[in-house]
Design a protein around this motif. Sequence first.
Motif, PDB file in Angstrom:
ATOM      1  N   PRO A 289      14.411 -10.158  -0.493  1.00 42.69           N
ATOM      2  CA  PRO A 289      15.534 -11.113  -0.468  1.00 42.69           C
ATOM      3  C   PRO A 289      15.138 -12.427   0.185  1.00 42.69           C
ATOM      4  CG  PRO A 289      16.275  -8.928   0.157  1.00 42.69           C
ATOM      5  CD  PRO A 289      14.766  -8.869   0.095  1.00 42.69           C
ATOM      6  N   ASP A 290      15.784 -13.502  -0.211  1.00 44.71           N
ATOM      7  CA  ASP A 290      15.433 -14.836   0.274  1.00 44.71           C
ATOM      8  C   ASP A 290      15.535 -14.955   1.788  1.00 44.71           C
ATOM      9  OD1 ASP A 290      14.992 -15.606  -2.311  1.00 44.71           O
ATOM     10  OD2 ASP A 290      16.998 -16.476  -2.579  1.00 44.71           O
ATOM     11  N   ASP A 291      16.418 -14.165   2.410  1.00 48.39           N
ATOM     12  CA  ASP A 291      16.600 -14.303   3.854  1.00 48.39           C
ATOM     13  C   ASP A 291      15.649 -13.413   4.648  1.00 48.39           C
ATOM     14  OD1 ASP A 291      17.699 -11.930   3.092  1.00 48.39           O
ATOM     15  OD2 ASP A 291      19.566 -12.160   4.236  1.00 48.39           O
ATOM     16  N   GLU A 292      14.746 -12.717   3.963  1.00 40.48           N
ATOM     17  CA  GLU A 292      13.777 -11.868   4.654  1.00 40.48           C
ATOM     18  C   GLU A 292      12.535 -12.674   5.018  1.00 40.48           C
ATOM     19  OE1 GLU A 292      13.959  -8.807   5.636  1.00 40.48           O
ATOM     20  OE2 GLU A 292      15.803  -8.095   4.693  1.00 40.48           O
ATOM     21  N   THR A 293      11.854 -12.239   6.082  1.00 39.30           N
ATOM     22  CA  THR A 293      10.637 -12.915   6.525  1.00 39.30           C
ATOM     23  C   THR A 293       9.375 -12.254   5.986  1.00 39.30           C
ATOM     24  OG1 THR A 293      10.586 -11.557   8.542  1.00 39.30           O
ATOM     25  CG2 THR A 293      11.742 -13.682   8.648  1.00 39.30           C
ATOM     26  N   ALA A 294       9.531 -11.191   5.205  1.00 38.56           N
ATOM     27  CA  ALA A 294       8.372 -10.481   4.673  1.00 38.56           C
ATOM     28  C   ALA A 294       7.597 -11.358   3.697  1.00 38.56           C
ATOM     29  CB  ALA A 294       8.813  -9.195   3.996  1.00 38.56           C
ATOM     30  N   ASP A 295       6.294 -11.131   3.624  1.00 37.96           N
ATOM     31  CA  ASP A 295       5.435 -11.834   2.688  1.00 37.96           C
ATOM     32  C   ASP A 295       5.509 -11.131   1.333  1.00 37.96           C
ATOM     33  OD1 ASP A 295       3.487 -13.028   1.219  1.00 37.96           O
ATOM     34  OD2 ASP A 295       1.834 -12.596   2.590  1.00 37.96           O
ATOM     35  N   PRO A 296       6.077 -11.763   0.307  1.00 41.56           N
ATOM     36  CA  PRO A 296       6.250 -11.094  -0.980  1.00 41.56           C
ATOM     37  C   PRO A 296       4.942 -10.748  -1.676  1.00 41.56           C
ATOM     38  CG  PRO A 296       6.795 -13.421  -1.162  1.00 41.56           C
ATOM     39  CD  PRO A 296       6.607 -13.134   0.303  1.00 41.56           C
ATOM     40  N   GLU A 297       3.826 -11.327  -1.191  1.00 44.68           N
ATOM     41  CA  GLU A 297       2.523 -11.015  -1.779  1.00 44.68           C
ATOM     42  C   GLU A 297       1.987  -9.677  -1.293  1.00 44.68           C
ATOM     43  OE1 GLU A 297       1.000 -12.781  -4.129  1.00 44.68           O
ATOM     44  OE2 GLU A 297       2.725 -14.148  -4.149  1.00 44.68           O
ATOM     45  N   THR A 298       2.405  -9.262  -0.113  1.00 44.77           N
ATOM     46  CA  THR A 298       1.825  -8.045   0.486  1.00 44.77           C
ATOM     47  C   THR A 298       2.876  -7.031   0.933  1.00 44.77           C
ATOM     48  OG1 THR A 298       1.790  -9.078   2.688  1.00 44.77           O
ATOM     49  CG2 THR A 298      -0.192  -9.307   1.303  1.00 44.77           C
TER      50      THR A 298
ATOM     51  N   ALA B 137       0.811  -1.216   0.000  1.00 44.91           N
ATOM     52  CA  ALA B 137       0.000   0.000   0.000  1.00 44.91           C
ATOM     53  C   ALA B 137       0.848   1.271   0.000  1.00 44.91           C
ATOM     54  CB  ALA B 137      -0.941   0.007   1.208  1.00 44.91           C
ATOM     55  N   PHE B 138       2.117   1.150   0.384  1.00 49.22           N
ATOM     56  CA  PHE B 138       3.027   2.293   0.389  1.00 49.22           C
ATOM     57  C   PHE B 138       3.114   2.936  -0.996  1.00 49.22           C
ATOM     58  CE2 PHE B 138       7.244   4.049  -0.368  1.00 49.22           C
ATOM     59  CZ  PHE B 138       7.447   4.866   0.735  1.00 49.22           C
ATOM     60  N   VAL B 139       3.063   2.123  -2.031  1.00 52.00           N
ATOM     61  CA  VAL B 139       3.181   2.635  -3.396  1.00 52.00           C
ATOM     62  C   VAL B 139       1.821   2.692  -4.092  1.00 52.00           C
ATOM     63  CG1 VAL B 139       5.591   2.045  -3.778  1.00 52.00           C
ATOM     64  CG2 VAL B 139       3.844   0.299  -4.111  1.00 52.00           C
ATOM     65  N   ASP B 140       0.776   2.676  -3.301  1.00 49.82           N
ATOM     66  CA  ASP B 140      -0.570   2.853  -3.859  1.00 49.82           C
ATOM     67  C   ASP B 140      -0.831   4.348  -4.020  1.00 49.82           C
ATOM     68  OD1 ASP B 140      -3.123   2.519  -4.763  1.00 49.82           O
ATOM     69  OD2 ASP B 140      -4.003   2.087  -2.795  1.00 49.82           O
ATOM     70  N   LEU B 141      -0.136   4.933  -4.979  1.00 51.56           N
ATOM     71  CA  LEU B 141      -0.218   6.363  -5.233  1.00 51.56           C
ATOM     72  C   LEU B 141      -0.544   6.604  -6.703  1.00 51.56           C
ATOM     73  CD1 LEU B 141       2.928   7.852  -3.414  1.00 51.56           C
ATOM     74  CD2 LEU B 141       0.558   8.384  -2.883  1.00 51.56           C
ATOM     75  N   GLU B 142      -1.261   7.668  -6.971  1.00 53.82           N
ATOM     76  CA  GLU B 142      -1.501   8.037  -8.354  1.00 53.82           C
ATOM     77  C   GLU B 142      -0.170   8.387  -9.017  1.00 53.82           C
ATOM     78  OE1 GLU B 142      -4.038  11.311 -10.999  1.00 53.82           O
ATOM     79  OE2 GLU B 142      -4.202  11.259  -8.807  1.00 53.82           O
ATOM     80  N   GLY B 143       0.070   7.808 -10.177  1.00 56.23           N
ATOM     81  CA  GLY B 143       1.302   8.094 -10.901  1.00 56.23           C
ATOM     82  C   GLY B 143       2.352   7.011 -10.805  1.00 56.23           C
ATOM     83  N   VAL B 144       2.081   5.902 -10.081  1.00 57.06           N
ATOM     84  CA  VAL B 144       3.023   4.783  -9.999  1.00 57.06           C
ATOM     85  C   VAL B 144       2.774   3.833 -11.169  1.00 57.06           C
ATOM     86  CG1 VAL B 144       3.724   2.746  -8.680  1.00 57.06           C
ATOM     87  CG2 VAL B 144       3.290   4.917  -7.502  1.00 57.06           C
ATOM     88  N   HIS B 145       3.822   3.579 -11.959  1.00 54.39           N
ATOM     89  CA  HIS B 145       3.702   2.710 -13.129  1.00 54.39           C
ATOM     90  C   HIS B 145       4.848   1.705 -13.133  1.00 54.39           C
ATOM     91  CE1 HIS B 145       0.941   5.775 -14.761  1.00 54.39           C
ATOM     92  NE2 HIS B 145       1.849   6.661 -14.394  1.00 54.39           N
ATOM     93  N   ASP B 146       4.583   0.562 -13.746  1.00 55.52           N
ATOM     94  CA  ASP B 146       5.619  -0.458 -13.975  1.00 55.52           C
ATOM     95  C   ASP B 146       6.307  -0.851 -12.666  1.00 55.52           C
ATOM     96  OD1 ASP B 146       5.059  -0.074 -16.730  1.00 55.52           O
ATOM     97  OD2 ASP B 146       6.506   1.567 -16.825  1.00 55.52           O
ATOM     98  N   LEU B 147       5.501  -1.088 -11.633  1.00 57.11           N
ATOM     99  CA  LEU B 147       6.038  -1.425 -10.314  1.00 57.11           C
ATOM    100  C   LEU B 147       6.646  -2.826 -10.310  1.00 57.11           C
ATOM    101  CD1 LEU B 147       6.328  -0.843  -7.248  1.00 57.11           C
ATOM    102  CD2 LEU B 147       4.036  -1.827  -6.980  1.00 57.11           C
ATOM    103  N   GLU B 148       7.876  -2.912  -9.786  1.00 62.25           N
ATOM    104  CA  GLU B 148       8.539  -4.196  -9.569  1.00 62.25           C
ATOM    105  C   GLU B 148       9.010  -4.245  -8.120  1.00 62.25           C
ATOM    106  OE1 GLU B 148      11.682  -4.780 -12.310  1.00 62.25           O
ATOM    107  OE2 GLU B 148      10.420  -4.591 -14.102  1.00 62.25           O
TER     108      GLU B 148
END
Length: 307
Positions: free
Chosen positions: A249-258, A234-245
């Motif tokens: 990293p593999d050693d992170e615990t973050a959920d890559p879906e969210t 949601a951090f990049v849920d801004l008007e004007g954001v295009h081609d988001l990638e």
Amino acid sequence: MGAIELDGLTKDYGEVLAAEDLTFSVETGEIFGYLGPNGAGKTTTIRMLLGFIRPTAGTARVLGNDIRDQKALIDAKRRIGHLSDDQAFDEQATGAEILDLHAAVKGDDRREELLEMFEPPLDRRVREYSSGNVQKLGLVTAFMHDPDLVILDEPTGGLDPLIKHQFAEFLRAERDRGVTVFLSSHILSEVRRLCDRVGIIRDGRLVTVDPIESFLTRSGKVVRINSADPIPIAFVDLEGVHDLETSVPDDETADPETEFTECTFTFTGDINALLARLPDHEMVDVSIEEAPLEDVFLRFYGGGEDV
């Protein structure tokens, strides 16, 4: 009346429609950027404006002269400077001999001033020149007769950063004197620094003519973010954001879906709105750069979202 006025200018080679119904004008005393990828029709347009090839249909007026009137155009060329993207200088001649030849044809009132600025090695033969020195010699020939209109094709190719800076200052000063500049370029930073308006050509057709501010707003910037902690999508849920990638990293615990810890995107929105969100997270690195002109072309030519 503009310095250049195109009215339905067309060049049809049969198998290739190199320029189709081009209609726009370049105002006196402005720097006009003419942009497009290779094969778009930029060089064909320039060659028609200079009378090197005849249009299939339509016409244009250069300094008030119809390009179909060869006598009038020859007279007008005394007031025009031209820098080709391929300087066809006699490689056996020295730089001084090249300038003497051009001076005999069109004059050289500003020769010494320009030589002090660009400093091509006049005593050496052109065959010994670097690409940068060829370009510097070409710039001297384009401006040495103090033209009212200058047509430049990729003018900074091969120049070192210092000479590019000097050339940019010189070109802006020429504009302020009332000189009209029509230039093609593939370098967005150069376009931003120099141009008042830009026209974009695609497959021989004019896509748009815009003030430089509007074009740069559309083209956007490339933003890269690397965070020490996971950031919600949601951090990049801004008007004007295009081609988001985004990536994690593999050693992170973050959920890559969210979530993500690294991301890259093109941003055409309010950069201040984006920067205002950064203090909420511990940043490792943030970079904001001009979008490559090739990427801008893809947004015009690639069938994606219009810029």
